[in-house]
Scaffold this motif. Structure first.
Motif, short mmCIF file in Angstrom:
data_model
loop_
_atom_site.label_atom_id
_atom_site.label_comp_id
_atom_site.label_asym_id
_atom_site.label_seq_id
_atom_site.Cartn_x
_atom_site.Cartn_y
_atom_site.Cartn_z
N LEU A 96 0.83 -1.20 0.00
CA LEU A 96 0.00 0.00 0.00
C LEU A 96 0.86 1.26 0.00
O LEU A 96 0.57 2.22 -0.73
N ILE A 97 1.92 1.26 0.81
CA ILE A 97 2.84 2.40 0.83
C ILE A 97 3.48 2.58 -0.54
O ILE A 97 3.64 3.72 -1.03
N LEU A 98 3.83 1.48 -1.18
CA LEU A 98 4.46 1.54 -2.50
C LEU A 98 3.52 2.16 -3.53
O LEU A 98 3.93 3.04 -4.30
N VAL A 99 2.27 1.73 -3.55
CA VAL A 99 1.32 2.28 -4.53
C VAL A 99 1.08 3.77 -4.28
O VAL A 99 1.05 4.57 -5.22
N ILE A 100 0.91 4.15 -3.02
CA ILE A 100 0.66 5.57 -2.71
C ILE A 100 1.86 6.42 -3.06
O ILE A 100 1.71 7.54 -3.59
N SER A 101 3.08 5.93 -2.80
CA SER A 101 4.28 6.71 -3.14
C SER A 101 4.44 6.87 -4.65
O SER A 101 4.86 7.93 -5.12
N ILE A 102 4.08 5.84 -5.41
CA ILE A 102 4.11 5.97 -6.87
C ILE A 102 3.07 6.98 -7.34
O ILE A 102 3.32 7.80 -8.24
N LEU A 103 1.91 6.96 -6.72
CA LEU A 103 0.86 7.93 -7.04
C LEU A 103 1.33 9.36 -6.78
O LEU A 103 1.15 10.25 -7.61
N LEU A 104 1.97 9.58 -5.64
CA LEU A 104 2.49 10.91 -5.32
C LEU A 104 3.64 11.30 -6.26
O LEU A 104 3.78 12.48 -6.61
N SER A 105 4.46 10.33 -6.66
CA SER A 105 5.54 10.62 -7.61
C SER A 105 5.00 11.08 -8.95
O SER A 105 5.55 11.98 -9.58
N LEU A 106 3.90 10.47 -9.39
CA LEU A 106 3.27 10.89 -10.63
C LEU A 106 2.69 12.30 -10.52
O LEU A 106 2.72 13.07 -11.48
N LEU A 107 2.17 12.64 -9.36
CA LEU A 107 1.65 13.99 -9.16
C LEU A 107 2.76 15.03 -9.20
O LEU A 107 2.51 16.20 -9.53
N CYS A 108 3.99 14.62 -8.88
CA CYS A 108 5.12 15.55 -8.93
C CYS A 108 5.39 16.06 -10.34
O CYS A 108 6.03 17.11 -10.52
N VAL A 109 4.94 15.32 -11.35
CA VAL A 109 5.16 15.74 -12.73
C VAL A 109 4.57 17.12 -12.98
O VAL A 109 5.13 17.93 -13.73
N PHE A 110 3.45 17.42 -12.33
CA PHE A 110 2.79 18.72 -12.55
C PHE A 110 3.62 19.88 -12.02
O PHE A 110 3.44 21.02 -12.45
N LEU A 111 4.54 19.60 -11.10
CA LEU A 111 5.45 20.65 -10.63
C LEU A 111 6.52 20.97 -11.66
O LEU A 111 7.13 22.06 -11.61
N PHE A 112 6.79 20.04 -12.57
CA PHE A 112 7.79 20.27 -13.61
C PHE A 112 7.22 21.02 -14.81
O PHE A 112 7.98 21.48 -15.65
N LEU A 113 5.91 21.09 -14.91
CA LEU A 113 5.28 21.75 -16.05
C LEU A 113 4.92 23.18 -15.68
O LEU A 113 4.73 23.51 -14.52
N GLY A 114 4.82 24.03 -16.69
CA GLY A 114 4.53 25.43 -16.45
C GLY A 114 5.78 26.24 -16.18
O GLY A 114 6.90 25.72 -16.15
N ARG A 115 5.58 27.54 -16.00
CA ARG A 115 6.71 28.45 -15.76
C ARG A 115 7.28 28.21 -14.37
O ARG A 115 6.57 28.33 -13.37
N PRO A 116 8.56 27.89 -14.29
CA PRO A 116 9.14 27.62 -12.95
C PRO A 116 9.32 28.90 -12.15
O PRO A 116 9.67 29.96 -12.68
N VAL A 117 9.06 28.80 -10.86
CA VAL A 117 9.34 29.86 -9.90
C VAL A 117 10.13 29.24 -8.75
O VAL A 117 10.34 28.03 -8.72
N ASP A 118 10.55 30.07 -7.81
CA ASP A 118 11.42 29.58 -6.74
C ASP A 118 10.79 28.44 -5.94
O ASP A 118 11.43 27.43 -5.66
N ILE A 119 9.50 28.58 -5.61
CA ILE A 119 8.87 27.57 -4.77
C ILE A 119 8.70 26.25 -5.51
O ILE A 119 8.93 25.17 -4.95
N THR A 120 8.32 26.29 -6.80
CA THR A 120 8.19 25.04 -7.55
C THR A 120 9.55 24.41 -7.81
O THR A 120 9.65 23.18 -7.87
N CYS A 121 10.58 25.23 -7.97
CA CYS A 121 11.92 24.67 -8.16
C CYS A 121 12.36 23.89 -6.93
O CYS A 121 13.00 22.83 -7.05
N MET A 122 12.04 24.39 -5.75
CA MET A 122 12.40 23.66 -4.54
C MET A 122 11.54 22.42 -4.34
O MET A 122 12.04 21.35 -3.98
N LEU A 123 10.24 22.57 -4.59
CA LEU A 123 9.32 21.47 -4.31
C LEU A 123 9.49 20.31 -5.28
O LEU A 123 9.40 19.14 -4.87
N ARG A 124 9.71 20.59 -6.56
CA ARG A 124 9.65 19.50 -7.53
C ARG A 124 10.78 18.49 -7.37
O ARG A 124 10.56 17.28 -7.46
N GLN A 125 12.00 18.95 -7.12
CA GLN A 125 13.11 18.02 -6.96
C GLN A 125 13.05 17.30 -5.62
O GLN A 125 13.28 16.09 -5.55
#
Length: 333
Positions: free
Chosen positions: A109-138
């Motif tokens: 269950l932890i594995l599936v949820i962590s993969i789900l959250l990793s996929l959601l991180c993709v949205f932080l890589f899209l769009g115009r980067p700003v300081d907060i998204t640069c820190m959060l996405r990596q």
């Protein structure tokens, strides 16, 4: 005398035009027609085709508005998110069945949820980067992926202990418990969290403008800050994946009634292959294509992990319920 002066004037005019032409490739000036004067364009502008006027440079990043590459990543991300949610729902629905119980359901269950959250991180890589998204996405990507790989490592170690140590009452057999698996996930992921905290404290990522890679473009990108911190995060994640792969490969010849190690081997093989191929591609690209390489690695490794580990189990639960009993799980040849 007038002939010589006119000749000199024409030669001088030709000289200045030639100077403007060649300097356009070096300092990006504009030259007034029929004049000996050239002006350098401002830093955020570039000469037009005739080197007469300054025009704004193009800002490059993975935009939501008019970038076809962004739309492709959005579509793939949504498809993988739907697939992961389907797997998560299937596991919860069949929570008390033998297939789920036999495969360390808490860690799964932890594995599936962590993969789900990793996929959601993709949205932080899209769009115009700003300081907060640069820190959060990596940081978020590194932490969530480390939790996923730590879960795979915990499952692998549990399989190794359970099937390689056969002596009754052995101390190692007592370690093949849910508490030990949960502790391994917590400990291994905590190391990655510590690395990311030190990285953010010393030199965090920030928004940066690259004006030199392409003369006609301004690349809006994330500067990783501490290069050591960034590659330490990737290196630790790769270390966990490599250990999981090696352990699963050693015990890949388990009986067919319990071939969890085979699935882990395939998933970690896909994971390691994707990220090993990603590193030279990441270092040889610039701008939005560098970000695209990292997004592709996240999507491909997530898809490989969820497919190799969970699809066979979901197939049994959904289409072969007669095999989802304790007798079949442990004694089927």
């Amino acid at each position: 005398m007038m002939f010589h002066l006119n000749l000199f004037s024409k030669s001088s005019n030709f000289f200045w035009k030639a100077l403007c032409y060649f300097s356009a490739e070096i300092v990006s000036p504009i030259c007034i027609p029929d004049s000996e004067i050239c002006f350098k364009c401002p830093e955020k502008e570039w000469p037009d085709e005739k080197n007469v006027n300054c025009i704004p440079k193009i800002y490059e990043f993975l935009s939501y508005d008019n970038d076809f590459l962004t739309l492709i990543f959005l579509f793939i991300s949504m498809m993988l998110l739907a697939m992961t949610l389907l797997v998560l729902g299937t596991f919860i629905y069949y929570w008390e069945t033998s297939v789920v119980r036999a495969n360390n359901r808490t860690v799964s269950l932890i594995l599936v949820i962590s993969i789900l959250l990793s996929l959601l991180c993709v949205f932080l890589f899209l769009g115009r980067p700003v300081d907060i998204t640069c820190m959060l996405r990596q940081v978020s990507f590194g932490v969530f992926f480390s939790i996923a790989v730590s879960s795979v490592l915990a499952k692998t170690i549990t399989v190794c202990i359970a099937f390689k140590v056969t002596k009754p009452g052995s101390y190692w057999r007592k370690l093949a418990t849910v508490k030990v698996s949960n502790f391994l996930v917590l400990f291994c992921s905590s190391v990655q969290v510590l690395i990311c905290v030190i990285w953010l404290s010393v030199s965090p990522p920030f928004q940066d403008y690259d004006m030199f890679s392409y003369p006609e473009k301004i690349i809006i990108q994330c500067n990783e800050g501490s290069v050591i911190g960034f590659y330490s995060m990737l290196g630790y994640m790769g270390f966990l994946a490599a250990v999981s792969f090696l352990l699963a490969f050693v015990v890949r010849t388990l009986p067919d009634s319990f071939n969890e190690a085979k699935y882990i081997t395939f998933s970690m093989l896909v994971f390691c292959s994707v990220w090993i191929a990603m590193i030279p591609a990441y270092l040889s690209t610039r701008g939005k294509y560098m970000v695209a390489v990292e997004i592709f690695a996240i999507l491909a490794s997530s898809a490989g992990t969820i497919t190799c580990i969970f699809f066979p189990k979901c197939y049994i639960m959904l289409f072969k319920p007669e095999l989802n009993i304790r007798k079949e799980i442990y004694f089927r040849k």
